[in-house]
Design a protein around this motif. Structure first.
Motif, short mmCIF file in Angstrom:
data_model
loop_
_atom_site.label_atom_id
_atom_site.label_comp_id
_atom_site.label_asym_id
_atom_site.label_seq_id
_atom_site.Cartn_x
_atom_site.Cartn_y
_atom_site.Cartn_z
N VAL A 169 -5.62 -9.93 19.28
CA VAL A 169 -4.26 -10.23 18.84
C VAL A 169 -4.12 -10.29 17.32
CG1 VAL A 169 -3.56 -11.39 20.95
CG2 VAL A 169 -4.60 -12.71 19.12
N ASP A 170 -5.22 -10.48 16.60
CA ASP A 170 -5.12 -10.54 15.13
C ASP A 170 -5.40 -9.18 14.47
OD1 ASP A 170 -7.79 -10.53 15.80
OD2 ASP A 170 -8.37 -12.12 14.40
N ALA A 171 -5.56 -8.12 15.27
CA ALA A 171 -5.79 -6.78 14.72
C ALA A 171 -4.47 -6.21 14.20
CB ALA A 171 -6.36 -5.86 15.80
N LYS A 172 -4.58 -5.30 13.26
CA LYS A 172 -3.40 -4.60 12.72
C LYS A 172 -3.17 -3.33 13.54
CE LYS A 172 -2.66 -6.99 8.87
NZ LYS A 172 -1.42 -7.66 8.55
N ILE A 173 -1.89 -3.01 13.74
CA ILE A 173 -1.54 -1.82 14.51
C ILE A 173 -0.31 -1.17 13.88
CG2 ILE A 173 -0.02 -3.01 16.15
CD1 ILE A 173 -1.41 -1.24 18.34
N TRP A 174 -0.20 0.15 14.02
CA TRP A 174 0.94 0.87 13.45
C TRP A 174 2.14 0.78 14.38
CZ3 TRP A 174 1.01 2.16 8.60
CH2 TRP A 174 -0.18 2.42 7.92
N VAL A 175 3.31 0.55 13.79
CA VAL A 175 4.57 0.49 14.51
C VAL A 175 5.49 1.56 13.93
CG1 VAL A 175 6.58 -0.95 15.03
CG2 VAL A 175 4.30 -1.99 14.93
N PRO A 176 5.99 2.49 14.77
CA PRO A 176 6.85 3.56 14.25
C PRO A 176 8.24 3.03 13.90
CG PRO A 176 6.76 3.70 16.61
CD PRO A 176 5.81 2.61 16.21
N ILE A 177 8.87 3.67 12.94
CA ILE A 177 10.24 3.34 12.58
C ILE A 177 11.13 4.42 13.20
CG2 ILE A 177 11.87 3.02 10.70
CD1 ILE A 177 9.42 2.18 8.98
N ILE A 178 11.79 4.05 14.29
CA ILE A 178 12.63 4.99 15.03
C ILE A 178 14.08 4.61 14.79
CG2 ILE A 178 13.24 5.84 17.32
CD1 ILE A 178 10.36 5.33 18.16
N GLU A 179 14.86 5.58 14.35
CA GLU A 179 16.27 5.33 14.04
C GLU A 179 17.14 5.67 15.25
OE1 GLU A 179 17.75 6.67 10.20
OE2 GLU A 179 15.70 7.29 9.74
N ARG A 180 18.14 4.86 15.49
CA ARG A 180 19.13 5.09 16.55
C ARG A 180 20.38 5.62 15.86
NH1 ARG A 180 19.76 3.02 21.90
NH2 ARG A 180 17.70 2.09 21.68
#
Length: 124
Positions: free
Chosen positions: A61-72
């Motif tokens: 749970v303390d790992a870093k992960i990439w989150v995409p920026i998706i536009e609506r």
């Protein structure tokens, strides 16, 4: 690629995450308690936003992960030709060609909502 880094513990169901370099929407998120020799783990079940494939991920749970920026975005259907349709973005007035989803019934002059990330688009 439009993305940012977050910790796994900040994710929740309904948000987006990058798994195997593919933007995915989280369907289920669960955590396991920390063990004697390790930290708490999170298990994420997700579905690809643009390809529909199911993927899973298990990380501390303390790992870093990439989150995409998706536009609506909002668009208006200009024309429909077989499996393709021309959509005009209502903010930039740019015309783009998109595939007509199998389950959608669209007609010219209809307003639609779609997701966009870089050059990938999907009607919601």
């Amino acid at each position: 690629m439009a993305k940012q880094q977050n910790e796994v513990r900040d994710l929740q169901e309904g948000s987006y995450v990058m798994i195997e370099d593919t933007p995915c929407k989280i369907n289920s998120y669960s955590t396991a308690k920390p063990g004697k020799h390790g930290s708490a783990k999170a298990r994420i079940e997700a579905e690809g936003v643009f390809d529909g494939k199911k993927r899973s991920l298990s990380q501390p749970v303390d790992a870093k992960i990439w989150v995409p920026i998706i536009e609506r975005k909002q668009g208006q259907v200009v024309s429909v030709d077989g499996d393709d349709m021309q959509v005009m973005d209502l903010e930039t007035y740019e015309t783009i060609t998109m595939r007509v989803p199998e389950d959608a019934d669209v007609s010219p002059d209809e307003n639609i909502e779609y997701l966009e990330m870089e050059d990938q688009r999907k009607i919601v």
